[in-house]
Design an enzyme around this catalytic site. Sequence first.
Site, mmCIF file in Angstrom:
data_model
loop_
_atom_site.group_PDB
_atom_site.id
_atom_site.type_symbol
_atom_site.label_atom_id
_atom_site.label_comp_id
_atom_site.label_asym_id
_atom_site.label_seq_id
_atom_site.Cartn_x
_atom_site.Cartn_y
_atom_site.Cartn_z
ATOM 1 N N PRO A 124 11.633 -4.360 -6.901
ATOM 2 C CA PRO A 124 11.772 -3.515 -8.091
ATOM 3 C C PRO A 124 10.842 -2.301 -8.013
ATOM 4 C CG PRO A 124 11.647 -5.835 -8.701
ATOM 5 C CD PRO A 124 11.330 -5.755 -7.238
ATOM 6 N N GLU A 125 11.397 -1.118 -8.310
ATOM 7 C CA GLU A 125 10.614 0.114 -8.253
ATOM 8 C C GLU A 125 10.298 0.576 -9.670
ATOM 9 O OE1 GLU A 125 12.124 2.889 -5.337
ATOM 10 O OE2 GLU A 125 12.871 1.270 -4.072
ATOM 11 N N LYS A 150 4.560 0.338 -10.399
ATOM 12 C CA LYS A 150 5.299 -0.907 -10.190
ATOM 13 C C LYS A 150 4.658 -2.083 -10.925
ATOM 14 C CE LYS A 150 6.912 0.542 -5.609
ATOM 15 N NZ LYS A 150 6.992 0.161 -4.175
ATOM 16 N N ASN A 175 11.039 2.091 -1.436
ATOM 17 C CA ASN A 175 11.890 2.455 -0.300
ATOM 18 C C ASN A 175 13.189 3.139 -0.706
ATOM 19 O OD1 ASN A 175 9.956 1.229 1.218
ATOM 20 N ND2 ASN A 175 11.354 -0.116 2.334
ATOM 21 N N ARG A 220 7.926 -0.195 6.785
ATOM 22 C CA ARG A 220 8.994 -0.110 5.794
ATOM 23 C C ARG A 220 10.234 0.492 6.459
ATOM 24 N NH1 ARG A 220 7.362 0.347 0.282
ATOM 25 N NH2 ARG A 220 5.122 0.095 -0.021
#
Length: 251
Positions: free
Chosen positions: A2-3, A53, A159, A234
Site C-alpha cells: 500500500p502506498e 505510508k 514502486n 525494487r
Amino acid sequence: MPEGDALHRAAARLQPLVGERVEAESLHPRGQATGVARVVDGRVLESVEAVGKHLLLRFEGGVVLRSHLRMNGRWRLRPRGSALRGSPWLVLRGGAWEATQWNGPVLSLEQRPVRRLGPDLLAEETRVQDVVARLRSADPGRLVGEALVDQRIVAGIGNMWLAESLWHARVSPWRRVGEVSDDELGAALGWARDAMRASVAGARPRRSVYRRAGRPCPRCGAAVESRGLGDANRTAYWCPRCQPPSGEPVA
C-alpha cells in the site's frame, strides 16, 4: 505494498470512529504481543491521519498508535457486531462501527520512524518545488528511481507511483538526480501528487508501465522493460524508447 494514497483512503475510512470512546482487543497472537489493545482500550480516538505510508491514530492522553501496512496489511470498517471471520491484529469498537486491522505487520506506540520522514506528497501544505529542492540537496549521483521512493526525502511514493510518474514525465529511473532538470522532477512529482489525490477520491488512473513488462508502451509501442533497481532491488518498470537513460528519446 500500500502506498500513500491507500493510507489516505484508510484514514478517511476510519473517520466514523473519531470522537468515540473505543473498546479495543487483539485476536491474533502477534497483535496481542504488541500490547497496543491494552493501552488504547477505553480511550477516545481523537484523530486519524495518514503520513506517507504510515497511519497515525491519536487517542486521548497523548497516546499515538502508528500502523504501517508493509505488503499485506489492511484496515477495514464495518457495522459493529458483524460476523467476524479470522483473527485481526486489532479491533476498535465504537458505538455503531468497528475497525479491524489485518495482517499487521507494524502496530506500535513508537513515533520515531515518522519523525524521520520527508514531507507527505499528499499533504495540503506540501509544495512540489520544495520537494524538488530536497532532491537537489541529496546525492546528485543517486538514481532518480531510488531517490523518489526514499521516504526521508518525500513520503508516500512507492514502486507503482514511481513507475507511472516517471513514465508520464518521460524520465528514466536509471538517470542520476543531477542529470534530471527541475522541470522534469517537477513534472513527475506533480503528476504523482495529482494522480494519488484522484486515487484517494476513487479515480485511480490506468497503469501504463507498472507490472506491464513485455507489453507495448501505450505511447510509442516499444516493449516495457523491468529489472531490480538500486540496493533495495525494487523492481523498476519503464519504456526504453520514451525513457532512455540519456534523457534523449530514442527515434
